[in-house]
Design a protein around this motif. Structure first.
Motif, PDB file in Angstrom:
ATOM      1  N   THR A  48     -28.977  13.468  22.102  1.00 47.38           N
ATOM      2  CA  THR A  48     -29.847  12.879  21.089  1.00 47.38           C
ATOM      3  C   THR A  48     -29.683  11.360  21.081  1.00 47.38           C
ATOM      4  N   GLY A  49     -30.766  10.666  20.757  1.00 50.13           N
ATOM      5  CA  GLY A  49     -30.668   9.213  20.709  1.00 50.13           C
ATOM      6  C   GLY A  49     -31.939   8.565  20.204  1.00 50.13           C
ATOM      7  N   ASP A  50     -31.811   7.286  19.896  1.00 49.53           N
ATOM      8  CA  ASP A  50     -32.911   6.468  19.384  1.00 49.53           C
ATOM      9  C   ASP A  50     -33.017   5.229  20.267  1.00 49.53           C
ATOM     10  N   ARG A  51     -34.076   5.129  21.032  1.00 48.28           N
ATOM     11  CA  ARG A  51     -34.210   4.035  21.997  1.00 48.28           C
ATOM     12  C   ARG A  51     -34.300   2.664  21.328  1.00 48.28           C
ATOM     13  N   THR A  52     -34.587   2.622  20.030  1.00 49.69           N
ATOM     14  CA  THR A  52     -34.732   1.334  19.335  1.00 49.69           C
ATOM     15  C   THR A  52     -33.420   0.830  18.742  1.00 49.69           C
ATOM     16  N   GLN A  53     -32.325   1.591  18.877  1.00 47.44           N
ATOM     17  CA  GLN A  53     -31.056   1.204  18.264  1.00 47.44           C
ATOM     18  C   GLN A  53     -29.934   1.130  19.295  1.00 47.44           C
ATOM     19  N   VAL A  54     -30.174   0.407  20.358  1.00 48.66           N
ATOM     20  CA  VAL A  54     -29.173   0.251  21.414  1.00 48.66           C
ATOM     21  C   VAL A  54     -28.188  -0.848  21.012  1.00 48.66           C
ATOM     22  N   ASP A  55     -26.887  -0.512  20.992  1.00 50.48           N
ATOM     23  CA  ASP A  55     -25.839  -1.467  20.616  1.00 50.48           C
ATOM     24  C   ASP A  55     -25.002  -1.911  21.809  1.00 50.48           C
ATOM     25  N   LEU A  56     -25.457  -1.594  23.019  1.00 53.29           N
ATOM     26  CA  LEU A  56     -24.735  -2.007  24.217  1.00 53.29           C
ATOM     27  C   LEU A  56     -24.844  -3.520  24.402  1.00 53.29           C
ATOM     28  N   PRO A  57     -23.877  -4.119  25.100  1.00 54.46           N
ATOM     29  CA  PRO A  57     -23.965  -5.559  25.357  1.00 54.46           C
ATOM     30  C   PRO A  57     -25.262  -5.910  26.093  1.00 54.46           C
ATOM     31  N   ARG A  58     -25.737  -7.106  25.853  1.00 53.69           N
ATOM     32  CA  ARG A  58     -26.969  -7.563  26.494  1.00 53.69           C
ATOM     33  C   ARG A  58     -26.851  -7.447  28.021  1.00 53.69           C
ATOM     34  N   GLY A  59     -27.868  -6.887  28.631  1.00 46.82           N
ATOM     35  CA  GLY A  59     -27.890  -6.741  30.083  1.00 46.82           C
ATOM     36  C   GLY A  59     -27.343  -5.417  30.584  1.00 46.82           C
ATOM     37  N   VAL A  60     -26.715  -4.617  29.714  1.00 45.22           N
ATOM     38  CA  VAL A  60     -26.203  -3.301  30.108  1.00 45.22           C
ATOM     39  C   VAL A  60     -27.276  -2.256  29.821  1.00 45.22           C
ATOM     40  N   PRO A  61     -27.814  -1.598  30.843  1.00 41.01           N
ATOM     41  CA  PRO A  61     -28.901  -0.640  30.611  1.00 41.01           C
ATOM     42  C   PRO A  61     -28.415   0.608  29.885  1.00 41.01           C
ATOM     43  N   SER A  62     -29.301   1.190  29.102  1.00 38.19           N
ATOM     44  CA  SER A  62     -28.973   2.402  28.353  1.00 38.19           C
ATOM     45  C   SER A  62     -29.053   3.622  29.258  1.00 38.19           C
ATOM     46  N   GLY A  63     -28.015   4.454  29.203  1.00 36.89           N
ATOM     47  CA  GLY A  63     -28.000   5.684  29.982  1.00 36.89           C
ATOM     48  C   GLY A  63     -29.060   6.674  29.539  1.00 36.89           C
ATOM     49  N   LEU A  64     -29.464   6.594  28.267  1.00 32.01           N
ATOM     50  CA  LEU A  64     -30.507   7.498  27.785  1.00 32.01           C
ATOM     51  C   LEU A  64     -31.830   7.197  28.484  1.00 32.01           C
ATOM     52  N   ALA A  65     -32.170   5.924  28.608  1.00 34.83           N
ATOM     53  CA  ALA A  65     -33.419   5.548  29.276  1.00 34.83           C
ATOM     54  C   ALA A  65     -33.393   5.975  30.737  1.00 34.83           C
ATOM     55  N   ASP A  66     -32.251   5.798  31.398  1.00 36.22           N
ATOM     56  CA  ASP A  66     -32.142   6.206  32.797  1.00 36.22           C
ATOM     57  C   ASP A  66     -32.285   7.721  32.942  1.00 36.22           C
ATOM     58  N   ALA A  67     -31.640   8.468  32.072  1.00 34.08           N
ATOM     59  CA  ALA A  67     -31.726   9.931  32.138  1.00 34.08           C
ATOM     60  C   ALA A  67     -33.158  10.400  31.927  1.00 34.08           C
ATOM     61  N   GLU A  68     -33.828   9.776  30.984  1.00 30.19           N
ATOM     62  CA  GLU A  68     -35.226  10.139  30.716  1.00 30.19           C
ATOM     63  C   GLU A  68     -36.090   9.893  31.958  1.00 30.19           C
ATOM     64  N   ARG A  69     -35.860   8.773  32.616  1.00 29.35           N
ATOM     65  CA  ARG A  69     -36.654   8.418  33.800  1.00 29.35           C
ATOM     66  C   ARG A  69     -36.349   9.342  34.979  1.00 29.35           C
ATOM     67  N   LEU A  70     -35.081   9.678  35.166  1.00 24.40           N
ATOM     68  CA  LEU A  70     -34.675  10.416  36.357  1.00 24.40           C
ATOM     69  C   LEU A  70     -34.835  11.931  36.237  1.00 24.40           C
ATOM     70  N   LEU A  71     -34.738  12.458  35.016  1.00 28.47           N
ATOM     71  CA  LEU A  71     -34.646  13.913  34.850  1.00 28.47           C
ATOM     72  C   LEU A  71     -35.910  14.568  34.317  1.00 28.47           C
ATOM     73  N   LYS A  72     -36.913  13.764  33.987  1.00 29.49           N
ATOM     74  CA  LYS A  72     -38.074  14.309  33.292  1.00 29.49           C
ATOM     75  C   LYS A  72     -38.832  15.353  34.108  1.00 29.49           C
ATOM     76  N   SER A  73     -38.757  15.252  35.431  1.00 27.51           N
ATOM     77  CA  SER A  73     -39.519  16.171  36.280  1.00 27.51           C
ATOM     78  C   SER A  73     -38.728  17.432  36.653  1.00 27.51           C
ATOM     79  N   ILE A  74     -37.488  17.528  36.185  1.00 32.08           N
ATOM     80  CA  ILE A  74     -36.662  18.685  36.553  1.00 32.08           C
ATOM     81  C   ILE A  74     -36.981  19.853  35.622  1.00 32.08           C
ATOM     82  N   PRO A  75     -37.335  21.008  36.187  1.00 32.94           N
ATOM     83  CA  PRO A  75     -37.616  22.178  35.332  1.00 32.94           C
ATOM     84  C   PRO A  75     -36.384  22.578  34.525  1.00 32.94           C
ATOM     85  N   LYS A  76     -36.630  23.196  33.377  1.00 29.61           N
ATOM     86  CA  LYS A  76     -35.591  23.733  32.489  1.00 29.61           C
ATOM     87  C   LYS A  76     -34.797  22.649  31.767  1.00 29.61           C
TER      88      LYS A  76
END
Length: 336
Positions: free
Chosen positions: A277-305
Motif C-alpha cells: 500500500t502507498g500514496d504516490r503524493t507523500q514520498v519522504d525519500l531524499p531528493r533524487g531517490v526514486p520511489s520503489g512503489l512507482a518502479d513496481a507499478e511500472r514494471l509489474l503492471k502487465s504480470i498476470p495475477k
C-alpha cells in the motif's frame, strides 16, 4: 412507483413521497436529531420532511431522485441488519456522481455503492468496505497472491488489508501476519527519539498496532505478538527472510527505495499473500531517490495475477474535510 419511473422535466421542482413501514428503522435512517437527513439535504440541496412513516423529498427532479434513491437504499441496508453511519452517507454522496457521462444514473450508482455487501469478519468487529473501489480492493486481496493498493490517505488501504489479514489468519488460511513499513523520517529524525531501537521504531509502526487493536482482543493480540505469530517490523528487517504461509503487508511503500521494494517482493514464499500500500503524493525519500512503489507499478503492471487497485479522494472514509483537503492539493498540483 420508483423515483426513476417519473417523467418530470429535470429542472422542475418535485415532491417525492417515500414510505418506510418500520418506524424503528426509520429513526435509524434519519439519524440522531435527523442528522442523516440534514447531510443529504445540504449535499443535494433538497428539503426532506418527515410525516409519520413517510419522508417527503422536495427539490429539483434530478436531486430529488438521487436523494430518494439514497434513502431507499439506506433503508434496505438497515432492513438487512446493517448500520448506517455518517461516513456511509458521505461516501455514497461523493461516489454518486462519479459515473456521470457513462450512462449510469446517479440512483443506480448509489445502489451499487451501498447495496452490494462485502464483509470482513474479525474477532472484534465486522468490517465492511464502503465504496466501490474499496469493495474491489477487498475482493482482490482474497483473490490474488500479490495486490497493490495505491491512493491518498484515509481511503482504507492499510486498514482493510490488515482486516483481511486477520480474517485469513483466524480462518486458518495463513499461519502468521507480518506487517512492515519503511522507517523513513517525515521531517523528524529517528535518532533523536528516546529509548532503544524498538522504542525508536514503534512510533512509525503505531498505525499498524492501531489497526490490529481494532480487530483482535488485547490479550490475544499481546500473546500473538509475543509468539511472533504476528510481527510488526521495519522494512530493513525483512532482508534475508522467506515469508511462507503468511499474510504480509508493506505499508507506506512510496517510501521504499527501488532496491528495498525488489528485496521485499522477492520475500514472497509458498502459501503467502502480499499486499503493498502507498500514496504516490507523500514520498519522504531524499531528493533524487526514486520511489520503489512507482518502479513496481511500472514494471509489474502487465504480470498476470498481480492486482493494482487505485483510490481517489472520493474513497476517503475519514472526516469529510480530509477529502476536500486532498482534492485541493490535487487541483494545485494539476495547475502547478
Amino acid at each position: 412507483m420508483s423515483p426513476s419511473d417519473l417523467t418530470t422535466a429535470p429542472d422542475a421542482p418535485v415532491d417525492r413521497v417515500l414510505e418506510f413501514p418500520d418506524n424503528r428503522l426509520l429513526i435509524d435512517l434519519c439519524g440522531p436529531f435527523d442528522a442523516h437527513l440534514a447531510s443529504i439535504e445540504n449535499a443535494l440541496e433538497v428539503q426532506i420532511v418527515r410525516r409519520g412513516n413517510h419522508l417527503s423529498v422536495l427539490g429539483e427532479a434530478d436531486a430529488a431522485d438521487r436523494a430518494a434513491a439514497l434513502l431507499n437504499t439506506l433503508y434496505a441496508r438497515l432492513e438487512g441488519g446493517r448500520s448506517v453511519e455518517p461516513a456511509d452517507i458521505d461516501s455514497a454522496l461523493r461516489m454518486g456522481g462519479s459515473e456521470a457521462g457513462t450512462g449510469v444514473r446517479a440512483g443506480d450508482q448509489i445502489e451499487m455503492q451501498i447495496g452490494e455487501t462485502v464483509e470482513i469478519h474479525t474477532r472484534k468487529k465486522r468490517v465492511e468496505p464502503r465504496t466501490a473501489a474499496q469493495k474491489a480492493y477487498v475482493r482482490s486481496l482474497f483473490d490474488n497472491e500479490l495486490a497493490f493498493g495505491i491512493g491518498p490517505a484515509g481511503t482504507g488501504k492499510t486498514y482493510l488489508a490488515v482486516a483481511v489479514g486477520v480474517s485469513m489468519f483466524i480462518g486458518g488460511h495463513v499461519d502468521r501476519i507480518i506487517l512492515s513499513r519503511p522507517a523513513v523520517e517525515a521531517g523528524e529524525k529517528l535518532g533523536y527519539l528516546p529509548g532503544d531501537m524498538k522504542d525508536k521504531v514503534d512510533p512509525y509502526m503505531q498505525p499498524l498496532y492501531d489497526a490490529l487493536n481494532d480487530f483482535l482482543p488485547g490479550k490475544q493480540l499481546a500473546k500473538l505478538l509475543e509468539e511472533k505469530r504476528i510481527e510488526i517490523a521495519p522494512l530493513a528487517f525483512m532482508r534475508g527472510r522467506t515469508l511462507s504461509n503468511a499474510f504480509v503487508v508493506l505499508d507506506e511503500a512510496q517510501n521504499a527505495t527501488s532496491m528495498q521494494m525488489k528485496m521485499f517482493l522477492t520475500r514472497l514464499g509458498e502459501g503467502s499473500r502480499m499486499v503493498i500500500t502507498g500514496d504516490r503524493t507523500q514520498v519522504d525519500l531524499p531528493r533524487g531517490v526514486p520511489s520503489g512503489l512507482a518502479d513496481a507499478e511500472r514494471l509489474l503492471k502487465s504480470i498476470p495475477k498481480i492486482s493494482f487497485n487505485y483510490f481517489t479522494s472520493k474513497d476517503v472514509v475519514r472526516h469529510p474535510l480530509v477529502a476536500a483537503i486532498i482534492e485541493a492539493y490535487e487541483a494545485d498540483l494539476g495547475t502547478g
